[in-house]
Scaffold this active site. Structure first.
Site, PDB file in Angstrom:
ATOM      1  N   HIS A   1       3.585   4.530 -10.510  1.00 21.41           N
ATOM      2  CA  HIS A   1       3.143   3.860  -9.289  1.00 21.41           C
ATOM      3  C   HIS A   1       1.854   4.463  -8.750  1.00 21.41           C
ATOM      4  O   HIS A   1       1.827   5.644  -8.390  1.00 21.41           O
ATOM      5  CB  HIS A   1       4.263   3.997  -8.245  1.00 21.41           C
ATOM      6  CG  HIS A   1       3.972   3.382  -6.923  1.00 21.41           C
ATOM      7  ND1 HIS A   1       3.909   4.109  -5.759  1.00 21.41           N
ATOM      8  CD2 HIS A   1       3.729   2.093  -6.580  1.00 21.41           C
ATOM      9  CE1 HIS A   1       3.665   3.300  -4.752  1.00 21.41           C
ATOM     10  NE2 HIS A   1       3.543   2.078  -5.214  1.00 21.41           N
TER      11      HIS A   1
ATOM     12  N   ASP B   1      -3.520  -0.925  -7.533  1.00 19.28           N
ATOM     13  CA  ASP B   1      -3.846  -1.949  -6.529  1.00 19.28           C
ATOM     14  C   ASP B   1      -5.346  -2.227  -6.563  1.00 19.28           C
ATOM     15  O   ASP B   1      -6.136  -1.284  -6.718  1.00 19.28           O
ATOM     16  CB  ASP B   1      -3.477  -1.422  -5.133  1.00 19.28           C
ATOM     17  CG  ASP B   1      -2.061  -0.890  -5.084  1.00 19.28           C
ATOM     18  OD1 ASP B   1      -1.129  -1.697  -5.059  1.00 19.28           O
ATOM     19  OD2 ASP B   1      -1.898   0.353  -5.095  1.00 19.28           O
TER      20      ASP B   1
ATOM     21  N   HIS C   1      -5.259   1.426  -2.735  1.00 21.07           N
ATOM     22  CA  HIS C   1      -4.121   0.759  -2.087  1.00 21.07           C
ATOM     23  C   HIS C   1      -4.522   0.062  -0.791  1.00 21.07           C
ATOM     24  O   HIS C   1      -4.229  -1.103  -0.572  1.00 21.07           O
ATOM     25  CB  HIS C   1      -3.006   1.772  -1.807  1.00 21.07           C
ATOM     26  CG  HIS C   1      -1.806   1.154  -1.162  1.00 21.07           C
ATOM     27  ND1 HIS C   1      -1.691   1.036   0.211  1.00 21.07           N
ATOM     28  CD2 HIS C   1      -0.700   0.585  -1.686  1.00 21.07           C
ATOM     29  CE1 HIS C   1      -0.543   0.432   0.494  1.00 21.07           C
ATOM     30  NE2 HIS C   1       0.076   0.147  -0.637  1.00 21.07           N
TER      31      HIS C   1
HETATM   32  O1  G3P Z   1       4.086  -2.738  -6.971  1.00 22.27           O
HETATM   33  C1  G3P Z   1       5.054  -2.064  -6.255  1.00 22.27           C
HETATM   34  C2  G3P Z   1       4.492  -1.358  -5.072  1.00 22.27           C
HETATM   35  O2  G3P Z   1       3.276  -0.796  -5.434  1.00 22.27           O
HETATM   36  C3  G3P Z   1       4.304  -2.250  -3.887  1.00 22.27           C
HETATM   37  O3  G3P Z   1       4.086  -1.527  -2.719  1.00 22.27           O
HETATM   38  O4  G3P Z   1       2.662  -0.681  -0.921  1.00 22.27           O
HETATM   39  O5  G3P Z   1       3.039   0.708  -2.926  1.00 22.27           O
HETATM   40  O6  G3P Z   1       1.615  -1.314  -3.069  1.00 22.27           O
HETATM   41  P1  G3P Z   1       2.786  -0.672  -2.407  1.00 22.27           P
HETATM   42 CA    CA Z   2       1.059  -1.437  -5.320  1.00 21.37          CA
END
Ligand code: G3P
Ligand code: CA
Length: 238
Positions: A6, A35, A48
């Site tokens: 992640h 992201d 992000h």
């Molecule tokens: O893709 C899963 C997760 O990344 C979504 O939440 O806020 O970490 O982008 P966030």
């Molecule tokens: Ca994400």
């Protein structure tokens, strides 16, 4: 069960940086999640937040700054001084790295606050140029965006992101042409995973760093887990 890092191995290195992506590779992750946003001069960059202040030394919105400005920011030192000098990667930087590995890629388009018109086409073009169409899943909390990805290229696999506050049924993912569902771990149970399997929808919950929970997901038949700690996840399911 696949292990997806992640924002890279963001429990061990600054999120969404090359250091985190290389770390994920070294730890044996099956894929990386990241992201994307777009700068004022049209470059897809990996971060992000819409604004740079939480993770870098700068201030301001990505969509109103140039790529040259983004490149001038330090994206490592706020995480730890030992990562000083780490930069905000462009998506091309990551594609250039990942295509030399066997890892898969999950690109989350972060357009739930800022629309970035045409970003789906920009992304698909880059995936095509780098031969990454087959190895990439595109996800978003903005589900209309996933439809536009499919219009740009039907071969790109998409996945519906949902929060614990607005969980969605696997049948919804199927209906909008997605191949996967990425739910918040708080809304995941064995029935959800079984229901998704019955409809050939892959489930990859986020964000799970607890070893016991990772083991449970593996036992329930989850297709993947999105984790900040790919090292712990690997140990948990070995
Ligand atoms: O893709 C899963 C997760 O990344 C979504 O939440 O806020 O970490 O982008 P966030
Ligand atoms: Ca994400």
């Amino acid at each position: 069960m696949e292990i997806w890092a992640h924002r890279g191995a963001s429990g061990l290195a600054p999120e969404n940086t090359m250091a985190a992506f290389v770390k994920a590779y070294e730890l044996g992750a099956d894929g990386i999640e990241l992201d994307i946003h777009r700068t004022a001069d049209g470059v897809l960059v990996v971060m992000h937040d819409e604004q740079v202040s939480r993770t870098t030394t700068g201030r301001g919105y990505l969509h109103s700054g140039t790529y040259a400005w983004v490149q001038s920011l330090d994206a490592g030192v706020r995480y730890h001084p030992s990562f000083a000098g780490e930069r905000v990667p462009s998506l091309v930087d990551v594609l250039t790295f990942i295509k030399s590995t066997r890892m898969k890629l999950n690109v989350e388009i972060k357009n739930n606050q800022i629309e970035y018109p045409g970003i789906e086409r920009d992304l698909v073009n880059l995936l095509q140029e780098h031969g990454m169409i087959e190895r990439t899943i595109v996800s978003s909390f903005n589900h209309a965006c996933l439809h536009r990805v499919k219009l740009a290229n039907r071969s790109v696999a998409t996945a519906v992101l949902c929060t614990e506050f607005r969980p969605v049924h696997p049948g919804y993912a199927k209906q909008i042409g997605a191949a996967g569902l990425h739910p918040n771990i708080k809304s995941v149970n064995p029935a959800l995973i079984q229901g998704a399997k019955a409809q050939q929808i892959a489930v990859r919950p986020y964000t799970v760093d607890n070893v016991q929970v990772i083991r449970s997901l593996n036992a329930w038949g989850a297709d993947g887990v999105i984790t900040n700690r790919p090292d712990l996840a690997r140990t948990a399911i070995s």
